[in-house]
Write a protein that holds these residues in place. Structure first.
Motif, PDB file in Angstrom:
ATOM      1  N   SER A   9       2.866   0.658  -3.828  1.00  0.00           N
ATOM      2  CA  SER A   9       3.350   0.601  -5.212  1.00  0.00           C
ATOM      3  C   SER A   9       4.486  -0.424  -5.349  1.00  0.00           C
ATOM      4  N   ASN A  10       5.328  -0.558  -4.330  1.00  0.00           N
ATOM      5  CA  ASN A  10       6.344  -1.629  -4.355  1.00  0.00           C
ATOM      6  C   ASN A  10       5.674  -2.996  -4.488  1.00  0.00           C
ATOM      7  N   GLU A  12       2.723  -3.712  -5.694  1.00  0.00           N
ATOM      8  CA  GLU A  12       2.133  -3.907  -7.032  1.00  0.00           C
ATOM      9  C   GLU A  12       3.197  -4.334  -8.035  1.00  0.00           C
ATOM     10  N   GLN A  13       4.362  -3.681  -7.947  1.00  0.00           N
ATOM     11  CA  GLN A  13       5.444  -4.052  -8.875  1.00  0.00           C
ATOM     12  C   GLN A  13       5.941  -5.470  -8.619  1.00  0.00           C
ATOM     13  N   GLU A  16       3.483  -7.930 -10.059  1.00  0.00           N
ATOM     14  CA  GLU A  16       3.621  -8.019 -11.523  1.00  0.00           C
ATOM     15  C   GLU A  16       4.826  -8.855 -11.912  1.00  0.00           C
ATOM     16  N   ARG A  17       5.932  -8.600 -11.220  1.00  0.00           N
ATOM     17  CA  ARG A  17       7.165  -9.337 -11.560  1.00  0.00           C
ATOM     18  C   ARG A  17       7.027 -10.814 -11.216  1.00  0.00           C
ATOM     19  N   GLU A 208      12.986 -13.243  -9.165  1.00  0.00           N
ATOM     20  CA  GLU A 208      12.388 -13.681 -10.432  1.00  0.00           C
ATOM     21  C   GLU A 208      13.117 -14.904 -10.992  1.00  0.00           C
TER      22      GLU A 208
END
Ligand code: PLP
Length: 229
Positions: A9-10, A12-13, A16-17, A208
């Motif tokens: 899940s990390n 995946e995040q 996305e970022r 980011e």
């Protein structure tokens, strides 16, 4: 250490970022290389990240890296991201694909010599101390051009770009000017024989912003594996 589901899940995040930041920059997320930084992370957890599709891993300590690499699949690309002592060059060259932390001409000389002995062209990034911090390794920004001019003549060492560890500031927006400045240096290098391909900047706290400012390699540890103890 985190469970596989947490890493998944990390990741995946993070993806996305990264996608969002890349699109702000107007580049495709496929152009950004995610290097998973595995210092202090045990072999089985690295194996989990590899099974999730990560193929680039970074280590900053030679001994720790060597004890782990031999137990991991040979298709992994290993990135050396820590300060490299000249007496460790010989053991580092056979296992690492890219050295991000070329921080002195002296080190370059040793790499060149060892590369020649092994008939190998060693890929490196020039480390820039973009915040001019006492505590950090790397060339000062005003030294970059001369250093690259000198390294262009080396036969067994190939500079492929720049790397920086930006000053740690809690608000990533405060780091933005440093990233922007490094990108400017990266873009302005015009030295025959040197191709500026990779710009390695951005860590868990600020990746980011780094991508928005032109990074195409980010090095992420805690965002993926959780805080190191
Ligand atoms: C540890 C380390 C990273 C990753 O740091 P995080 O903040 O955990 O993402 C990146 N680059 C270098 C050079 C490091 O030593």
């Amino acid at each position: 250490m985190p469970a596989a589901s947490v890493i998944k899940s990390n990741l995946e995040q993070i993806r996305e970022r990264l996608t969002r930041a890349a699109s702000k920059r107007g580049v495709s997320p496929g152009e950004i290389t995610l290097v998973a930084v595995t210092k202090t992370v045990p072999v089985d957890v690295i194996g989990v990240a590899h099974a999730l599709g990560i193929n680039d891993f970074g280590e900053n300590r030679v001994q720790e890296a060597l004890t782990k690499i031999e137990f991991l699949p040979p298709d992994i690309r290993w990135h050396f991201i820590g300060h490299l002592q000249t007496n460790k060059v010989r053991i580092v060259l056979p296992v690492f694909d890219l050295i991000h932390s070329l921080d002195s001409i002296k080190l370059a000389g040793v790499i060149e010599k060892e590369g020649k002995k092994n008939n190998k062209k060693v890929n490196v990034l020039l480390q820039v101390n973009i915040g001019a911090e006492e505590s950090k390794y790397g060339f000062k920004q005003e030294e970059v051009s001369d250093a690259l001019g000198e390294l262009a003549d080396y036969r067994n060492l190939k500079v492929l770009g720049l790397m920086a560890v930006a000053p740690f500031l809690p608000d990533p927006e405060e780091v933005r000017p440093y990233f922007r400045q490094l990108y400017r240096i990266f873009k302005n290098v015009k030295i025959p024989g040197i191709e500026m391909k990779y710009l390695s900047m951005g860590m868990s706290n600020d990746f980011e912003v780094a991508v928005e400012e032109g990074a195409n390699v980010v090095r992420l540890g805690s965002a993926l594996f959780g805080e190191r103890s």
